[in-house]
Design an enzyme around this catalytic site. Sequence first.
Site, PDB file in Angstrom:
ATOM      1  N   ASN A 201      -2.905   4.385  -2.515  1.00 26.16           N
ATOM      2  CA  ASN A 201      -4.276   4.388  -1.559  1.00 26.16           C
ATOM      3  C   ASN A 201      -4.184   6.161  -1.478  1.00 26.16           C
ATOM      4  O   ASN A 201      -3.541   6.876  -0.865  1.00 26.16           O
ATOM      5  CB  ASN A 201      -3.791   3.699  -0.419  1.00 26.16           C
ATOM      6  CG  ASN A 201      -5.050   3.977   0.585  1.00 26.16           C
ATOM      7  OD1 ASN A 201      -5.980   4.703   0.294  1.00 26.16           O
ATOM      8  ND2 ASN A 201      -5.041   3.264   1.512  1.00 26.16           N
TER       9      ASN A 201
ATOM     10  N   SER B  59      -7.448   7.341   2.617  1.00 24.03           N
ATOM     11  CA  SER B  59      -7.405   7.364   4.122  1.00 24.03           C
ATOM     12  C   SER B  59      -7.960   8.891   4.874  1.00 24.03           C
ATOM     13  O   SER B  59      -7.469   9.761   4.214  1.00 24.03           O
ATOM     14  CB  SER B  59      -6.196   7.303   4.588  1.00 24.03           C
ATOM     15  OG  SER B  59      -5.957   7.493   5.636  1.00 24.03           O
TER      16      SER B  59
ATOM     17  N   ASN C  72       0.799  -1.354  -0.034  1.00 25.46           N
ATOM     18  CA  ASN C  72      -0.021  -0.076   0.112  1.00 25.46           C
ATOM     19  C   ASN C  72       0.944   1.073   0.122  1.00 25.46           C
ATOM     20  O   ASN C  72       1.603   1.314   0.878  1.00 25.46           O
ATOM     21  CB  ASN C  72      -0.724  -0.089   1.336  1.00 25.46           C
ATOM     22  CG  ASN C  72      -1.941   1.020   1.352  1.00 25.46           C
ATOM     23  OD1 ASN C  72      -2.585   1.031   0.395  1.00 25.46           O
ATOM     24  ND2 ASN C  72      -1.779   1.974   2.213  1.00 25.46           N
TER      25      ASN C  72
ATOM     26  N   THR D 191     -13.485   2.814   3.961  1.00 29.12           N
ATOM     27  CA  THR D 191     -13.364   3.779   5.110  1.00 29.12           C
ATOM     28  C   THR D 191     -14.041   5.115   4.600  1.00 29.12           C
ATOM     29  O   THR D 191     -13.350   5.806   3.717  1.00 29.12           O
ATOM     30  CB  THR D 191     -12.061   3.903   5.359  1.00 29.12           C
ATOM     31  OG1 THR D 191     -11.590   2.590   5.729  1.00 29.12           O
ATOM     32  CG2 THR D 191     -11.728   4.567   6.653  1.00 29.12           C
TER      33      THR D 191
END
Length: 142
Positions: free
Chosen positions: A58, A61, A27, A131
């Site tokens: 990614n 987040s 990641n 998320t």
Amino acid sequence: AGGRGAGTGAARPMRLAGRSQGPGGVNLGQKAGRAEALADYAGGGRTFAGLADYLVVNVSSPNTPGLRALQSRDQLAGLLDAVKDAVAGAAPDNPPPLLLKVAPDLTEDDKRDIAEVALEKNLDGPIAPNTKIGRASCRERA
């Protein structure tokens, strides 16, 4: 992403040692508290291009301030160019597949822009996110 892991210093030796029994992905993210997103992502791509079975860019987040801004069309295109260049330089003969993880709570326009950029950059696939920033829909179902 989010800078919560042990980082490349700890992950690289684990990948070299073959600690994983199955496919091992890495990641790529921005280290928490740093403003140099392109350098962080490209550096991770360069470090793991020859070790990972696949790489995940990614940008989803919610724990890293400003990270989701990288999902905008222009910023995402620049980020993916930087990562792809780093990976191609580090593993020119056998680059790992490059996947993209985005936030689940995007607008329809954002989804369209991201899909267009992903196709333009010939990414290998998406990662389904889980998320969200808000939890309102979760409370409504309870």
